[in-house]
Design a protein around this motif. Structure first.
Motif, PDB file in Angstrom:
ATOM      1  N   GLU A 169       0.841  -1.277  -0.227  1.00 26.89           N
ATOM      2  CA  GLU A 169      -0.086  -0.022  -0.137  1.00 26.89           C
ATOM      3  C   GLU A 169       0.915   1.360   0.078  1.00 26.89           C
ATOM      4  OE1 GLU A 169      -2.674  -0.606   3.534  1.00 26.89           O
ATOM      5  OE2 GLU A 169      -3.665  -2.008   2.644  1.00 26.89           O
ATOM      6  N   SER A 170       2.072   1.272  -0.052  1.00 28.13           N
ATOM      7  CA  SER A 170       2.823   2.251   0.268  1.00 28.13           C
ATOM      8  C   SER A 170       3.187   3.136  -1.264  1.00 28.13           C
ATOM      9  CB  SER A 170       4.652   1.891   0.191  1.00 28.13           C
ATOM     10  OG  SER A 170       5.011   1.437  -0.833  1.00 28.13           O
ATOM     11  N   PRO A 171       3.428   4.508  -0.978  1.00 27.24           N
ATOM     12  CA  PRO A 171       3.338   5.286  -2.340  1.00 27.24           C
ATOM     13  C   PRO A 171       4.656   4.890  -3.301  1.00 27.24           C
ATOM     14  CG  PRO A 171       3.452   6.681  -0.390  1.00 27.24           C
ATOM     15  CD  PRO A 171       3.668   5.137   0.162  1.00 27.24           C
ATOM     16  N   ARG A 172       5.633   4.063  -2.756  1.00 23.74           N
ATOM     17  CA  ARG A 172       6.727   3.641  -3.791  1.00 23.74           C
ATOM     18  C   ARG A 172       5.942   2.504  -4.445  1.00 23.74           C
ATOM     19  NH1 ARG A 172      10.164   2.425  -7.336  1.00 23.74           N
ATOM     20  NH2 ARG A 172      12.032   1.780  -6.619  1.00 23.74           N
ATOM     21  N   MET A 173       5.243   1.637  -4.009  1.00 18.66           N
ATOM     22  CA  MET A 173       4.478   0.822  -4.767  1.00 18.66           C
ATOM     23  C   MET A 173       3.589   1.260  -5.787  1.00 18.66           C
ATOM     24  SD  MET A 173       4.130  -2.403  -5.661  1.00 18.66           S
ATOM     25  CE  MET A 173       4.266  -3.717  -4.399  1.00 18.66           C
ATOM     26  N   LYS A 174       2.773   2.121  -5.520  1.00 18.91           N
ATOM     27  CA  LYS A 174       2.054   2.948  -6.365  1.00 18.91           C
ATOM     28  C   LYS A 174       2.973   3.340  -7.512  1.00 18.91           C
ATOM     29  CE  LYS A 174      -1.640   3.856  -2.818  1.00 18.91           C
ATOM     30  NZ  LYS A 174      -2.299   4.903  -2.238  1.00 18.91           N
ATOM     31  N   THR A 175       4.052   3.992  -7.181  1.00 18.14           N
ATOM     32  CA  THR A 175       4.866   4.651  -8.497  1.00 18.14           C
ATOM     33  C   THR A 175       5.355   3.751  -9.304  1.00 18.14           C
ATOM     34  OG1 THR A 175       5.445   6.287  -6.824  1.00 18.14           O
ATOM     35  CG2 THR A 175       6.800   5.946  -8.968  1.00 18.14           C
ATOM     36  N   LEU A 176       5.864   2.450  -8.649  1.00 21.01           N
ATOM     37  CA  LEU A 176       6.272   1.330  -9.438  1.00 21.01           C
ATOM     38  C   LEU A 176       5.219   0.663 -10.325  1.00 21.01           C
ATOM     39  CD1 LEU A 176       8.878  -0.365  -9.936  1.00 21.01           C
ATOM     40  CD2 LEU A 176       7.912  -1.786  -8.139  1.00 21.01           C
ATOM     41  N   ILE A 177       4.131   0.512  -9.744  1.00 23.85           N
ATOM     42  CA  ILE A 177       2.919   0.129 -10.512  1.00 23.85           C
ATOM     43  C   ILE A 177       2.583   0.920 -11.988  1.00 23.85           C
ATOM     44  CG2 ILE A 177       0.600  -0.615 -10.302  1.00 23.85           C
ATOM     45  CD1 ILE A 177       2.403  -2.603  -9.104  1.00 23.85           C
ATOM     46  N   GLN A 178       2.386   2.134 -11.498  1.00 29.00           N
ATOM     47  CA  GLN A 178       2.240   3.227 -12.379  1.00 29.00           C
ATOM     48  C   GLN A 178       3.146   3.047 -13.393  1.00 29.00           C
ATOM     49  OE1 GLN A 178      -0.550   4.629 -12.695  1.00 29.00           O
ATOM     50  NE2 GLN A 178      -0.145   5.904 -14.696  1.00 29.00           N
ATOM     51  N   GLU A 179       4.548   3.063 -13.415  1.00 23.25           N
ATOM     52  CA  GLU A 179       5.641   2.636 -14.379  1.00 23.25           C
ATOM     53  C   GLU A 179       5.360   1.619 -15.115  1.00 23.25           C
ATOM     54  OE1 GLU A 179      10.493   2.753 -14.493  1.00 23.25           O
ATOM     55  OE2 GLU A 179       9.660   2.702 -12.686  1.00 23.25           O
ATOM     56  N   ILE A 180       5.135   0.476 -14.368  1.00 20.53           N
ATOM     57  CA  ILE A 180       5.042  -0.810 -15.207  1.00 20.53           C
ATOM     58  C   ILE A 180       3.799  -0.676 -16.196  1.00 20.53           C
ATOM     59  CG2 ILE A 180       4.136  -3.210 -14.821  1.00 20.53           C
ATOM     60  CD1 ILE A 180       5.558  -3.126 -12.444  1.00 20.53           C
ATOM     61  N   LYS A 181       2.641  -0.089 -15.635  1.00 23.11           N
ATOM     62  CA  LYS A 181       1.323   0.185 -16.659  1.00 23.11           C
ATOM     63  C   LYS A 181       1.651   0.844 -17.788  1.00 23.11           C
ATOM     64  CE  LYS A 181      -2.450   0.948 -14.752  1.00 23.11           C
ATOM     65  NZ  LYS A 181      -3.598   1.427 -13.674  1.00 23.11           N
TER      66      LYS A 181
END
Length: 198
Positions: A169-181
């Protein structure tokens, strides 16, 4: 298609052109070799075009494509209620089935941070995974491996983490997922996530 640098695949010398579509050559992803015997032992059947189970995965693929194409959706989360119900197997077989489609690529992401299983099912070693992206601030390109299957890449392996909910749920995970997407518009991403009741 390199798994780092530009989103403009037409400028990449590593792409192979097929009827106006660019089939990727992964030069920046770490190459690994799938252990066919181990994959078969875990029932990763979709490598075999004659496997009778493949038709079921094709039906699921068609349904997903009907609901996502044209809507900009490219991420699929696969989970189960409890451990041992086949979510990792489904992720792998569905991902392979999608990779056999003509005009898009696939990334499998092992998001069960307590036990990374995709690379184990496919029988290759992988010293880095999602946890390492956070602990060591590793870039995305360090995590992605190419198992020698056309249009398929994988993130699986590396360190494990018992308290994984906070990290997911961390902001870093959200950033990583956005980059992957958003890295490649033709890529479908399958997230193998932890069982919801455990």
């Amino acid at each position: 298609m390199k798994d780092s640098d530009s989103n403009n695949r037409k400028d990449s010398p590593d792409d192979v052109i097929l009827d106006g579509w660019f089939s990727p050559v992964y030069t920046d992803s770490r190459p690994v070799r799938i252990d066919a015997q181990k994959a078969a032992q875990y029932r990763c059947v979709c490598f075999n075009p004659d496997a009778p189970e493949i038709e079921c995965y094709k039906v699921i693929r068609t349904r997903i494509l009907q609901r996502t194409k044209g809507h900009g959706h490219n991420t699929i989360m696969i989970t189960s209620a409890l451990p041992g119900e086949g979510k990792t197997l489904t992720t792998i077989n569905l991902g392979i089935t999608f990779a056999k489609e003509f005009d898009h690529t696939v990334l499998l992401v092992d998001c069960d941070l307590r036990q990374q299983m995709i690379h184990q099912y496919l029988g290759f070693d992988s010293p880095v995974g999602l946890v390492d992206a956070f602990r060591e601030n590793r870039p995305l390109t360090d995590l992605i491996v190419w198992p020698g299957v056309e249009k398929l890449t994988i993130i699986s392996g590396g360190s494990l983490l018992r308290e994984s909910a906070e990290l997911i749920e961390s902001p870093r995970m959200k950033t990583l997922i956005q980059e992957i997407k958003t890295r490649y518009p033709d890529r479908y991403i399958f997230f193998d996530t932890p069982p919801v009741l455990s």
